[in-house]
Design a protein around this motif. Structure first.
Motif, PDB file in Angstrom:
ATOM      1  N   GLU A  82       0.834  -1.185   0.000  1.00 50.06           N
ATOM      2  CA  GLU A  82       0.000   0.000   0.000  1.00 50.06           C
ATOM      3  C   GLU A  82       0.885   1.257   0.000  1.00 50.06           C
ATOM      4  N   VAL A  83       0.385   2.317  -0.629  1.00 52.02           N
ATOM      5  CA  VAL A  83       1.142   3.568  -0.724  1.00 52.02           C
ATOM      6  C   VAL A  83       0.333   4.680  -0.065  1.00 52.02           C
ATOM      7  N   LEU A  84       0.957   5.391   0.858  1.00 53.86           N
ATOM      8  CA  LEU A  84       0.326   6.545   1.501  1.00 53.86           C
ATOM      9  C   LEU A  84       0.778   7.814   0.791  1.00 53.86           C
ATOM     10  N   VAL A  85      -0.181   8.568   0.285  1.00 53.66           N
ATOM     11  CA  VAL A  85       0.120   9.840  -0.389  1.00 53.66           C
ATOM     12  C   VAL A  85      -0.159  10.948   0.620  1.00 53.66           C
ATOM     13  N   GLY A 114      -9.355   6.378  -1.321  1.00 57.43           N
ATOM     14  CA  GLY A 114      -9.955   7.523  -0.664  1.00 57.43           C
ATOM     15  C   GLY A 114      -9.007   8.205   0.296  1.00 57.43           C
ATOM     16  N   TRP A 115      -9.562   9.144   1.044  1.00 53.70           N
ATOM     17  CA  TRP A 115      -8.777   9.981   1.962  1.00 53.70           C
ATOM     18  C   TRP A 115      -9.076   9.579   3.400  1.00 53.70           C
ATOM     19  N   ILE A 116      -8.044   9.625   4.241  1.00 56.69           N
ATOM     20  CA  ILE A 116      -8.221   9.401   5.673  1.00 56.69           C
ATOM     21  C   ILE A 116      -7.393  10.428   6.429  1.00 56.69           C
ATOM     22  N   PRO A 117      -7.800  10.786   7.645  1.00 53.59           N
ATOM     23  CA  PRO A 117      -7.037  11.773   8.423  1.00 53.59           C
ATOM     24  C   PRO A 117      -5.738  11.177   8.942  1.00 53.59           C
ATOM     25  N   PRO A 118      -4.788  12.048   9.291  1.00 49.47           N
ATOM     26  CA  PRO A 118      -3.514  11.536   9.831  1.00 49.47           C
ATOM     27  C   PRO A 118      -3.704  10.958  11.231  1.00 49.47           C
ATOM     28  N   GLY A 119      -2.690  10.260  11.668  1.00 51.82           N
ATOM     29  CA  GLY A 119      -2.729   9.734  13.018  1.00 51.82           C
ATOM     30  C   GLY A 119      -2.441  10.816  14.042  1.00 51.82           C
ATOM     31  N   ALA A 120      -2.497  10.453  15.291  1.00 50.64           N
ATOM     32  CA  ALA A 120      -2.196  11.409  16.353  1.00 50.64           C
ATOM     33  C   ALA A 120      -0.735  11.832  16.269  1.00 50.64           C
ATOM     34  N   GLY A 121      -0.507  13.132  16.362  1.00 47.46           N
ATOM     35  CA  GLY A 121       0.863  13.614  16.318  1.00 47.46           C
ATOM     36  C   GLY A 121       1.143  14.607  15.214  1.00 47.46           C
ATOM     37  N   GLY A 122       0.163  14.930  14.391  1.00 43.82           N
ATOM     38  CA  GLY A 122       0.389  15.945  13.366  1.00 43.82           C
ATOM     39  C   GLY A 122      -0.017  15.506  11.984  1.00 43.82           C
ATOM     40  N   ALA A 123       0.095  16.448  11.024  1.00 46.39           N
ATOM     41  CA  ALA A 123      -0.412  16.228   9.670  1.00 46.39           C
ATOM     42  C   ALA A 123       0.316  15.130   8.917  1.00 46.39           C
ATOM     43  N   ILE A 124       1.569  14.818   9.308  1.00 45.16           N
ATOM     44  CA  ILE A 124       2.305  13.773   8.578  1.00 45.16           C
ATOM     45  C   ILE A 124       2.418  12.487   9.391  1.00 45.16           C
ATOM     46  N   ALA A 125       1.717  12.426  10.522  1.00 44.30           N
ATOM     47  CA  ALA A 125       1.731  11.190  11.308  1.00 44.30           C
ATOM     48  C   ALA A 125       0.970  10.107  10.557  1.00 44.30           C
ATOM     49  N   PRO A 156      -1.407   7.321   9.382  1.00 43.29           N
ATOM     50  CA  PRO A 156      -2.729   6.958   9.879  1.00 43.29           C
ATOM     51  C   PRO A 156      -2.870   5.449  10.074  1.00 43.29           C
ATOM     52  N   GLN A 157      -3.939   5.086  10.730  1.00 39.65           N
ATOM     53  CA  GLN A 157      -4.311   3.674  10.818  1.00 39.65           C
ATOM     54  C   GLN A 157      -5.191   3.373   9.610  1.00 39.65           C
ATOM     55  N   VAL A 158      -4.649   2.660   8.630  1.00 37.83           N
ATOM     56  CA  VAL A 158      -5.374   2.420   7.375  1.00 37.83           C
ATOM     57  C   VAL A 158      -6.357   1.270   7.555  1.00 37.83           C
ATOM     58  N   PRO A 159      -7.637   1.475   7.192  1.00 35.14           N
ATOM     59  CA  PRO A 159      -8.603   0.383   7.262  1.00 35.14           C
ATOM     60  C   PRO A 159      -8.159  -0.792   6.394  1.00 35.14           C
ATOM     61  N   PRO A 160      -8.399  -2.003   6.811  1.00 37.08           N
ATOM     62  CA  PRO A 160      -7.953  -3.175   6.043  1.00 37.08           C
ATOM     63  C   PRO A 160      -8.701  -3.306   4.727  1.00 37.08           C
ATOM     64  N   THR A 161      -8.075  -3.979   3.796  1.00 37.35           N
ATOM     65  CA  THR A 161      -8.720  -4.250   2.510  1.00 37.35           C
ATOM     66  C   THR A 161      -9.619  -5.473   2.637  1.00 37.35           C
ATOM     67  N   ARG A 206       8.586   4.328   5.183  1.00 37.31           N
ATOM     68  CA  ARG A 206       8.637   4.799   6.564  1.00 37.31           C
ATOM     69  C   ARG A 206       7.816   3.855   7.424  1.00 37.31           C
ATOM     70  N   ASP A 207       8.465   3.275   8.395  1.00 36.34           N
ATOM     71  CA  ASP A 207       7.789   2.301   9.272  1.00 36.34           C
ATOM     72  C   ASP A 207       7.131   1.188   8.457  1.00 36.34           C
ATOM     73  N   GLY A 208       7.828   0.766   7.387  1.00 36.15           N
ATOM     74  CA  GLY A 208       7.330  -0.335   6.576  1.00 36.15           C
ATOM     75  C   GLY A 208       6.289   0.028   5.547  1.00 36.15           C
ATOM     76  N   LYS A 209       5.898   1.323   5.480  1.00 34.37           N
ATOM     77  CA  LYS A 209       4.877   1.759   4.533  1.00 34.37           C
ATOM     78  C   LYS A 209       5.494   2.622   3.447  1.00 34.37           C
TER      79      LYS A 209
END
Length: 271
Positions: A93-96, A126-137, A139-144, A168-171
């Protein structure tokens, strides 16, 4: 009376006016071309809203070599509503990052959909909000969904800037959706475009926010066409007005630019 137009000075003025008007006409033509291009995109977007999806391979093709991307979809194929069947590869998976939806900064999630022939297409789920810690933290991506998935969406061209793909962190992460750059991190050949998800069977996670489809502002280019062509006309009209003013000053009873008052024929202005 207009014989002065044949003097070097006025011929120079005329050349400048014609050159300026020509440049402005060409700028108007360029904006007209942009207006037509953007209008064509809007027409394809509107058509996709009502058309039945077509198989992805009918409008695009993957690369033949693993780790590479196929050709960019043709302009006429972009925004076509397509359908594809395969299995999501969530391991790649790729996080943009730094993507704004509804005035909020977060991530778009690209997940490769591996097709029956072994190739894959990137699906923007689709779009999801970042994780806790700021705009580039991250996120927890919902499973496929597990197993085979049927995807329907709009075929999109790569974004202009390729950007850098990192882990980053395997993603996988990137700033731009550029299949050619992403392909080097994947173990299979992929399509040169990507699919903006509209519907999925089984259904996707409701945590995703759909990426809005925005029409091109073609009327802005149309306004620039009128503006540049009006400037060209004003340049030529302005030259004609100056020439007429000069000619009137050279008539008996007028005053030319040298300051000679023509009423008497030989009396200087102010004497």
């Amino acid at each position: 009376m207009y014989r002065f137009l044949l003097t070097p000075r006025w011929l120079g003025y005329l050349a400048l006016a014609l050159a300026g008007a020509l440049v402005m006409v060409q700028l108007g033509n360029w904006q007209l071309d942009r207006y037509r291009q953007r209008s064509a995109i809007n027409e394809r977007i509107d058509a996709a809203a009502v058309q039945a999806p077509v198989p992805l391979p009918s409008v695009a093709a993957p690369a033949a070599v693993p780790g590479t991307a196929g050709a960019t979809p043709a302009d006429t194929a972009t925004w076509t509503r397509v359908a594809a069947v395969g299995r999501y590869d969530s391991a790649n998976e790729v996080l943009v990052r730094s993507r704004t939806v509804q005035s909020r900064v977060g991530f778009e999630v690209l997940t490769p959909l591996v097709l029956a022939d072994g190739s894959a297409v990137l699906v923007d789920r689709g779009w999801i909000p970042p994780g806790a810690g700021g705009a580039i933290a991250q996120p927890q991506v919902p499973p496929t969904p597990a197993g085979e998935v049927t995807v329907t969406g709009l075929l999109r061209q790569p974004e202009p800037m390729s950007g850098l793909v990192t882990r980053r962190d395997g993603k996988l992460e990137t700033r731009r959706i550029a299949p050619a750059a992403i392909a080097a991190e994947l173990p299979y050949p992929i399509y040169g475009g990507y699919v903006l998800l509209q519907a999925q069977d089984p259904a996707g996670d409701p945590a995703f926010v759909a990426i809005p489809v925005r029409h091109e502002n073609s009327w802005q280019n149309g306004g620039y066409v009128v503006q540049w062509w009006a400037f060209a006309a004003m340049t030529l009209v302005g030259f004609g007005w100056l020439a007429r003013r000069e000619a009137r000053g050279r008539r008996p009873g007028g005053r030319d630019q040298s300051g000679v008052h023509d009423q008497s024929g030989d009396r200087l202005a102010g004497r």
